[in-house]
Design a protein around this motif. Structure first.
Motif, PDB file in Angstrom:
ATOM      1  N   PHE A   9      45.904  58.847-120.116  1.00  0.00           N
ATOM      2  CA  PHE A   9      44.830  59.830-120.232  1.00  0.00           C
ATOM      3  C   PHE A   9      44.052  59.631-121.531  1.00  0.00           C
ATOM      4  O   PHE A   9      42.809  59.642-121.550  1.00  0.00           O
ATOM      5  CB  PHE A   9      45.414  61.235-120.150  1.00  0.00           C
ATOM      6  CG  PHE A   9      44.433  62.326-120.462  1.00  0.00           C
ATOM      7  CD1 PHE A   9      43.374  62.596-119.594  1.00  0.00           C
ATOM      8  CD2 PHE A   9      44.563  63.102-121.615  1.00  0.00           C
ATOM      9  CE1 PHE A   9      42.457  63.607-119.884  1.00  0.00           C
ATOM     10  CE2 PHE A   9      43.658  64.106-121.903  1.00  0.00           C
ATOM     11  CZ  PHE A   9      42.605  64.356-121.036  1.00  0.00           C
ATOM     12  N   HIS A  10      44.749  59.435-122.627  1.00  0.00           N
ATOM     13  CA  HIS A  10      44.106  59.218-123.923  1.00  0.00           C
ATOM     14  C   HIS A  10      43.245  57.952-123.883  1.00  0.00           C
ATOM     15  O   HIS A  10      42.105  57.941-124.371  1.00  0.00           O
ATOM     16  CB  HIS A  10      45.174  59.117-125.015  1.00  0.00           C
ATOM     17  CG  HIS A  10      44.618  58.951-126.401  1.00  0.00           C
ATOM     18  ND1 HIS A  10      44.433  57.713-126.987  1.00  0.00           N
ATOM     19  CD2 HIS A  10      44.185  59.870-127.303  1.00  0.00           C
ATOM     20  CE1 HIS A  10      43.927  57.876-128.195  1.00  0.00           C
ATOM     21  NE2 HIS A  10      43.759  59.173-128.420  1.00  0.00           N
ATOM     22  N   ALA A  11      43.797  56.889-123.308  1.00  0.00           N
ATOM     23  CA  ALA A  11      43.037  55.639-123.211  1.00  0.00           C
ATOM     24  C   ALA A  11      41.782  55.820-122.354  1.00  0.00           C
ATOM     25  O   ALA A  11      40.710  55.275-122.676  1.00  0.00           O
ATOM     26  CB  ALA A  11      43.926  54.540-122.629  1.00  0.00           C
ATOM     27  N   MET A  12      41.886  56.583-121.285  1.00  0.00           N
ATOM     28  CA  MET A  12      40.724  56.863-120.433  1.00  0.00           C
ATOM     29  C   MET A  12      39.664  57.643-121.199  1.00  0.00           C
ATOM     30  O   MET A  12      38.462  57.344-121.121  1.00  0.00           O
ATOM     31  CB  MET A  12      41.157  57.651-119.199  1.00  0.00           C
ATOM     32  CG  MET A  12      41.698  56.799-118.070  1.00  0.00           C
ATOM     33  SD  MET A  12      40.373  55.932-117.209  1.00  0.00           S
ATOM     34  CE  MET A  12      39.444  57.306-116.521  1.00  0.00           C
ATOM     35  N   MET A  13      40.060  58.633-121.946  1.00  0.00           N
ATOM     36  CA  MET A  13      39.113  59.493-122.655  1.00  0.00           C
ATOM     37  C   MET A  13      38.375  58.724-123.752  1.00  0.00           C
ATOM     38  O   MET A  13      37.196  58.957-123.993  1.00  0.00           O
ATOM     39  CB  MET A  13      39.830  60.701-123.238  1.00  0.00           C
ATOM     40  CG  MET A  13      40.352  61.683-122.196  1.00  0.00           C
ATOM     41  SD  MET A  13      39.026  62.485-121.243  1.00  0.00           S
ATOM     42  CE  MET A  13      38.288  63.545-122.488  1.00  0.00           C
ATOM     43  N   ILE A  14      39.035  57.831-124.430  1.00  0.00           N
ATOM     44  CA  ILE A  14      38.371  57.131-125.538  1.00  0.00           C
ATOM     45  C   ILE A  14      37.623  55.892-125.074  1.00  0.00           C
ATOM     46  O   ILE A  14      36.713  55.415-125.763  1.00  0.00           O
ATOM     47  CB  ILE A  14      39.387  56.742-126.646  1.00  0.00           C
ATOM     48  CG1 ILE A  14      40.418  55.735-126.125  1.00  0.00           C
ATOM     49  CG2 ILE A  14      40.056  57.974-127.228  1.00  0.00           C
ATOM     50  CD1 ILE A  14      41.364  55.224-127.207  1.00  0.00           C
ATOM     51  N   SER A  15      37.972  55.366-123.882  1.00  0.00           N
ATOM     52  CA  SER A  15      37.317  54.147-123.402  1.00  0.00           C
ATOM     53  C   SER A  15      36.264  54.412-122.328  1.00  0.00           C
ATOM     54  O   SER A  15      35.303  53.659-122.193  1.00  0.00           O
ATOM     55  CB  SER A  15      38.353  53.165-122.852  1.00  0.00           C
ATOM     56  OG  SER A  15      38.945  53.661-121.662  1.00  0.00           O
ATOM     57  N   GLY A  16      36.462  55.462-121.531  1.00  0.00           N
ATOM     58  CA  GLY A  16      35.480  55.837-120.528  1.00  0.00           C
ATOM     59  C   GLY A  16      35.639  55.201-119.173  1.00  0.00           C
ATOM     60  O   GLY A  16      34.862  55.497-118.264  1.00  0.00           O
ATOM     61  N   SER A  17      36.637  54.341-118.998  1.00  0.00           N
ATOM     62  CA  SER A  17      36.834  53.734-117.678  1.00  0.00           C
ATOM     63  C   SER A  17      38.269  53.279-117.528  1.00  0.00           C
ATOM     64  O   SER A  17      38.963  53.031-118.520  1.00  0.00           O
ATOM     65  CB  SER A  17      35.893  52.542-117.483  1.00  0.00           C
ATOM     66  OG  SER A  17      36.333  51.423-118.226  1.00  0.00           O
ATOM     67  N   THR A  18      38.695  53.144-116.257  1.00  0.00           N
ATOM     68  CA  THR A  18      40.063  52.672-115.995  1.00  0.00           C
ATOM     69  C   THR A  18      40.225  51.211-116.384  1.00  0.00           C
ATOM     70  O   THR A  18      41.318  50.780-116.768  1.00  0.00           O
ATOM     71  CB  THR A  18      40.404  52.856-114.504  1.00  0.00           C
ATOM     72  OG1 THR A  18      39.406  52.202-113.705  1.00  0.00           O
ATOM     73  CG2 THR A  18      40.476  54.328-114.129  1.00  0.00           C
ATOM     74  N   VAL A  19      39.133  50.453-116.289  1.00  0.00           N
ATOM     75  CA  VAL A  19      39.215  49.029-116.651  1.00  0.00           C
ATOM     76  C   VAL A  19      39.523  48.879-118.135  1.00  0.00           C
ATOM     77  O   VAL A  19      40.426  48.136-118.540  1.00  0.00           O
ATOM     78  CB  VAL A  19      37.894  48.300-116.286  1.00  0.00           C
ATOM     79  CG1 VAL A  19      37.937  46.856-116.800  1.00  0.00           C
ATOM     80  CG2 VAL A  19      37.673  48.322-114.786  1.00  0.00           C
ATOM     81  N   ARG A  20      38.741  49.570-118.972  1.00  0.00           N
ATOM     82  CA  ARG A  20      38.966  49.464-120.422  1.00  0.00           C
ATOM     83  C   ARG A  20      40.294  50.093-120.817  1.00  0.00           C
ATOM     84  O   ARG A  20      40.985  49.611-121.724  1.00  0.00           O
ATOM     85  CB  ARG A  20      37.810  50.129-121.171  1.00  0.00           C
ATOM     86  CG  ARG A  20      36.480  49.411-120.997  1.00  0.00           C
ATOM     87  CD  ARG A  20      35.459  49.937-121.976  1.00  0.00           C
ATOM     88  NE  ARG A  20      34.149  49.336-121.773  1.00  0.00           N
ATOM     89  CZ  ARG A  20      33.186  49.867-121.041  1.00  0.00           C
ATOM     90  NH1 ARG A  20      33.385  51.030-120.433  1.00  0.00           N
ATOM     91  NH2 ARG A  20      32.022  49.255-120.897  1.00  0.00           N
ATOM     92  N   ALA A  21      40.669  51.197-120.162  1.00  0.00           N
ATOM     93  CA  ALA A  21      41.957  51.830-120.450  1.00  0.00           C
ATOM     94  C   ALA A  21      43.099  50.875-120.154  1.00  0.00           C
ATOM     95  O   ALA A  21      44.078  50.800-120.908  1.00  0.00           O
ATOM     96  CB  ALA A  21      42.101  53.120-119.646  1.00  0.00           C
TER      97      ALA A  21
END
Length: 296
Positions: A9-21
């Motif tokens: 969830f944290h990775a999604m919020m700071i990156s903006g996409s599932t790919v970057r997360a």
């Protein structure tokens, strides 16, 4: 609710996409989507809506992220603390030092230590050797540097120094013509003395007594540096610890060796039954380097 779900969830919020997360976490995109779905089941509200093909955080997700971000900042602090402990012990060092060591030696060690460890916080208290001993036992000091007259039972100790005392005198004093001072040279000479309980003072008095000389003390003090300051002028001389002499060698004062030798002994004190941190070991190393620059 598992940590790995929160991390996704944290990775999604700071990156903006599932790919970057997925790139941030080092896992696959489907794995990120699965973790987010599991977290939504756990918290029982939607975290992301799909808007025009993009995942957009819900208002509830933004509120939840505030707490998650605070938790991650706390985790970053824990990591930094762990690194500090690993590299520098506790990140701070508390030193108890007797007066003779505080004039030149300990400050020089602190300056050298800080060049390599600029972020470490050091505290140095200058006090009586007996108080240093008690402070180490009570856990108030990580390192103690004290004269040898203390009761060292119940402590981890290491002999630090065994220096031969010097006679301090004004540059124009008659004894300055001698290469060394012996007991008979002090007959009738006003003396600046350490306090009677000081062991070096006791050793000097024993030698004078054996030579049949009654010492004529005009001032008594617990501090060799005070004797040096008093000896810059006048007719009195005094036996001092070599640790203090560096600050006075260009102050109109000279030093001569005394024979037979009167030794000043110092101990390093450590809390009992405690392993020394790398921070303590590094500072002790600096103290030993500075000690070796003094005449022993």
């Amino acid at each position: 609710m598992r940590y790995r779900q929160i991390e996704a969830f944290h990775a999604m919020m700071i990156s903006g996409s599932t790919v970057r997360a997925a790139e941030l976490m080092g896992i696959t995109q489907p794995a990120v989507s699965r973790l987010i779905a599991e977290l939504e089941q756990s918290v029982r509200f939607a975290l992301f809506d799909r808007v025009r093909g993009r995942l957009v955080a819900t208002p509830e997700a933004r509120l939840f992220f505030r707490e998650v971000e605070a938790s991650f900042k706390g985790l970053d602090r824990l990591r930094a603390t762990a690194a500090s402990i690993r590299d520098y012990g506790e990140g701070s060092l508390r030193i108890g030092c007797f007066a003779a060591g505080s004039t030149d030696l300990a400050p020089a060690a602190i300056r050298a230590f800080r060049v390599r460890n600029p972020r470490i916080r050091l505290t140095m208290h200058v006090t009586w050797s007996s108080a240093i001993r008690d402070g180490v036992v009570d856990g108030n000091y990580d390192i103690g540097l004290a004269a040898d007259e203390i009761d060292s039972s119940g402590l981890d100790t290491q002999q630090f120094s065994n220096m031969s005392g010097l006679i301090a005198m004004p540059a124009d004093h008659p004894l300055n013509r001698l290469r060394q001072i012996e007991p008979q040279h002090l007959r009738g000479v006003p003396l600046l003395g350490l306090v009677p309980e000081d062991r070096a003072r006791q050793r000097l008095d024993t030698l004078l007594d054996q030579a049949g000389i009654e010492p004529q003390y005009v001032v008594e003090t617990p501090n060799s540096a005070t004797i040096c300051a008093l000896a810059t002028s006048g007719d009195a001389v005094g036996l001092v610890n070599p640790m203090v002499t560096g600050s006075f060698r260009h102050a109109g004062i000279v030093f001569r060796p005394f024979e037979p030798k009167v030794t000043f002994r110092a101990l390093l004190l450590f809390p009992p039954n405690t392993q020394k941190s790398q921070l303590v070991k590094d500072f002790v190393s600096e103290l030993l380097k500075q000690r070796n620059s003094f005449k022993m």
